[in-house]
Write a protein that holds these residues in place. Structure first.
Motif, PDB file in Angstrom:
ATOM      1  N   VAL A   1       0.863  -1.180   0.000  1.00 22.24           N
ATOM      2  CA  VAL A   1       0.000   0.000   0.000  1.00 22.24           C
ATOM      3  C   VAL A   1       0.900   1.231   0.000  1.00 22.24           C
ATOM      4  O   VAL A   1       1.836   1.321   0.803  1.00 22.24           O
ATOM      5  CB  VAL A   1      -0.931   0.015   1.227  1.00 22.24           C
ATOM      6  CG1 VAL A   1      -1.958   1.140   1.092  1.00 22.24           C
ATOM      7  CG2 VAL A   1      -1.643  -1.333   1.375  1.00 22.24           C
TER       8      VAL A   1
ATOM      9  N   VAL B   1      -1.529  -1.006  -3.903  1.00 18.59           N
ATOM     10  CA  VAL B   1      -2.836  -0.526  -3.464  1.00 18.59           C
ATOM     11  C   VAL B   1      -2.687   0.939  -3.073  1.00 18.59           C
ATOM     12  O   VAL B   1      -1.709   1.325  -2.421  1.00 18.59           O
ATOM     13  CB  VAL B   1      -3.365  -1.348  -2.259  1.00 18.59           C
ATOM     14  CG1 VAL B   1      -4.635  -0.721  -1.696  1.00 18.59           C
ATOM     15  CG2 VAL B   1      -3.610  -2.792  -2.658  1.00 18.59           C
TER      16      VAL B   1
ATOM     17  N   HIS C   1      -5.267   4.706  -2.202  1.00 21.89           N
ATOM     18  CA  HIS C   1      -6.601   5.286  -2.049  1.00 21.89           C
ATOM     19  C   HIS C   1      -6.829   6.294  -3.169  1.00 21.89           C
ATOM     20  O   HIS C   1      -6.080   7.249  -3.317  1.00 21.89           O
ATOM     21  CB  HIS C   1      -6.727   5.968  -0.683  1.00 21.89           C
ATOM     22  CG  HIS C   1      -8.129   6.400  -0.377  1.00 21.89           C
ATOM     23  ND1 HIS C   1      -9.097   5.511   0.016  1.00 21.89           N
ATOM     24  CD2 HIS C   1      -8.725   7.622  -0.422  1.00 21.89           C
ATOM     25  CE1 HIS C   1     -10.231   6.166   0.214  1.00 21.89           C
ATOM     26  NE2 HIS C   1     -10.034   7.437  -0.047  1.00 21.89           N
TER      27      HIS C   1
ATOM     28  N   THR D   1      -8.529   1.447  -3.300  1.00 21.05           N
ATOM     29  CA  THR D   1      -9.336   1.106  -2.122  1.00 21.05           C
ATOM     30  C   THR D   1     -10.797   1.489  -2.299  1.00 21.05           C
ATOM     31  O   THR D   1     -11.662   0.943  -1.611  1.00 21.05           O
ATOM     32  CB  THR D   1      -8.783   1.792  -0.851  1.00 21.05           C
ATOM     33  OG1 THR D   1      -8.594   3.178  -1.112  1.00 21.05           O
ATOM     34  CG2 THR D   1      -7.472   1.168  -0.425  1.00 21.05           C
TER      35      THR D   1
ATOM     36  N   LEU E   1     -13.105  -1.315  -2.860  1.00 25.24           N
ATOM     37  CA  LEU E   1     -13.545  -2.100  -1.716  1.00 25.24           C
ATOM     38  C   LEU E   1     -14.803  -1.514  -1.087  1.00 25.24           C
ATOM     39  O   LEU E   1     -15.775  -2.234  -0.853  1.00 25.24           O
ATOM     40  CB  LEU E   1     -12.421  -2.194  -0.679  1.00 25.24           C
ATOM     41  CG  LEU E   1     -11.061  -2.698  -1.181  1.00 25.24           C
ATOM     42  CD1 LEU E   1     -10.076  -2.790  -0.025  1.00 25.24           C
ATOM     43  CD2 LEU E   1     -11.192  -4.035  -1.880  1.00 25.24           C
TER      44      LEU E   1
ATOM     45  N   TRP F   1      -7.757  -1.283   3.928  1.00 26.91           N
ATOM     46  CA  TRP F   1      -7.688  -2.552   3.213  1.00 26.91           C
ATOM     47  C   TRP F   1      -7.982  -3.714   4.161  1.00 26.91           C
ATOM     48  O   TRP F   1      -8.797  -4.597   3.853  1.00 26.91           O
ATOM     49  CB  TRP F   1      -6.308  -2.708   2.578  1.00 26.91           C
ATOM     50  CG  TRP F   1      -6.030  -4.047   1.978  1.00 26.91           C
ATOM     51  CD1 TRP F   1      -5.487  -5.137   2.610  1.00 26.91           C
ATOM     52  CD2 TRP F   1      -6.282  -4.472   0.635  1.00 26.91           C
ATOM     53  NE1 TRP F   1      -5.375  -6.208   1.732  1.00 26.91           N
ATOM     54  CE2 TRP F   1      -5.855  -5.819   0.515  1.00 26.91           C
ATOM     55  CE3 TRP F   1      -6.801  -3.829  -0.493  1.00 26.91           C
ATOM     56  CZ2 TRP F   1      -5.959  -6.543  -0.671  1.00 26.91           C
ATOM     57  CZ3 TRP F   1      -6.902  -4.552  -1.682  1.00 26.91           C
ATOM     58  CH2 TRP F   1      -6.479  -5.882  -1.758  1.00 26.91           C
ATOM     59  N   CYS F   2      -7.339  -3.711   5.313  1.00 30.50           N
ATOM     60  CA  CYS F   2      -7.492  -4.819   6.259  1.00 30.50           C
ATOM     61  C   CYS F   2      -8.905  -4.892   6.835  1.00 30.50           C
ATOM     62  O   CYS F   2      -9.377  -5.981   7.191  1.00 30.50           O
ATOM     63  CB  CYS F   2      -6.465  -4.691   7.384  1.00 30.50           C
ATOM     64  SG  CYS F   2      -4.757  -4.931   6.828  1.00 30.50           S
TER      65      CYS F   2
ATOM     66  N   ILE G   1     -11.358  -6.137   3.483  1.00 29.65           N
ATOM     67  CA  ILE G   1     -11.163  -7.434   2.840  1.00 29.65           C
ATOM     68  C   ILE G   1     -12.083  -8.520   3.421  1.00 29.65           C
ATOM     69  O   ILE G   1     -12.775  -9.219   2.662  1.00 29.65           O
ATOM     70  CB  ILE G   1      -9.681  -7.860   2.902  1.00 29.65           C
ATOM     71  CG1 ILE G   1      -8.858  -7.023   1.933  1.00 29.65           C
ATOM     72  CG2 ILE G   1      -9.533  -9.343   2.559  1.00 29.65           C
ATOM     73  CD1 ILE G   1      -9.347  -7.031   0.504  1.00 29.65           C
TER      74      ILE G   1
END
Length: 243
Positions: free
Chosen positions: A61, A144, A146, A174, A177, A218-219, A222
């Motif tokens: 990231v 990755v 934003h 991101t 997501l 992200w974490c 996911i």
């Protein structure tokens, strides 16, 4: 003009031409940089990346700070920050950060926003060297960011200008997501997304600080999107095509 003066003249002109592009294409070092970048691109296995479960995917990231928004009009990268995420966990100790040499005056707005001052940039490494170090840190891993269009535009421009090579790393935004995990969410800035997810916002507009914030997003997202049926990047792209 005899043969010897002609050789001298050609060498002198070649040396002058090699001074452009912020010090790139100077001798064997720059040729090694180009060779490394092209070999790295050959080693990338994008199709395999598409099939790895998202919670097992190793990624980097990253974020950049720049002088503006338009690389084709002279804006340039001032700093790059990145952190690795493995198996859904942020590797806090596995980070990259570098300022980039810039010898022109910075606007007061950029100095205030980023906390970077002109004196710091004058002693920083050249962009070509920073990018190669960054690519060595990333290797073939997907990137990755934003709202990644900004980062992608600058890396594409710099890769071609400095190395005459296209930028081929996969970049995952991101925003992909939260468009699936929370399609009604109206927060689009990094800061708003973090606050919406109870992530403490600190070191904002610092390249490494913003990279760490995006890694936390992200974490969080996911496992949510995997529960919604997006197990891999391929699933993610297919779902986005229907949004």
């Amino acid at each position: 003009m005899g043969f010897e003066p002609i050789i001298h003249f050609m060498k002198e002109m070649h040396g002058k031409m090699n001074l452009n592009l912020g010090g790139t294409f100077q001798g064997s070092q720059s040729m090694q940089q180009v060779a490394y970048l092209r070999q790295l691109q050959r080693d990338m296995k994008k199709e395999e990346t598409l099939l790895i479960p998202l919670n097992e995917l190793d990624i980097v990231v990253f974020d950049i700070e720049t002088t503006g928004f338009y690389p084709g009009q002279g804006d340039t990268i001032l700093s790059i920050g990145a952190v690795k995420v493995s198996g859904g966990s942020i590797k806090e100790e596995d980070v990259f950060y570098s300022l980039v040499r810039y010898e022109n005056p910075l606007t007061s707005e950029i100095q205030k926003l980023t906390g970077i001052d002109e004196m710091q940039l004058r002693d920083a490494p050249l962009l070509a060297d920073v990018l190669i170090d960054f690519f060595k840190f990333v290797r073939e891993l997907p990137l990755v960011a934003h709202h990644a269009t900004h980062e992608k535009n600058f890396l594409q421009h710099a890769s071609w200008k400095l190395f005459k090579a296209p930028f081929k790393h996969r970049i995952i935004d991101t925003s992909f997501l939260y468009r699936i995990a929370d399609p009604s969410m109206e927060h689009v800035t990094l800061e708003d997304c973090c606050e919406h997810n109870q992530i403490q916002v600190k070191d904002r507009h610092h390249a490494l600080g913003d990279a760490k914030l995006a890694a936390k997003l992200w974490c969080i997202y996911i496992p949510i999107i995997q529960k919604l049926g997006c197990e891999t990047l391929r699933d993610l792209y297919e779902r986005l095509a229907k949004v």
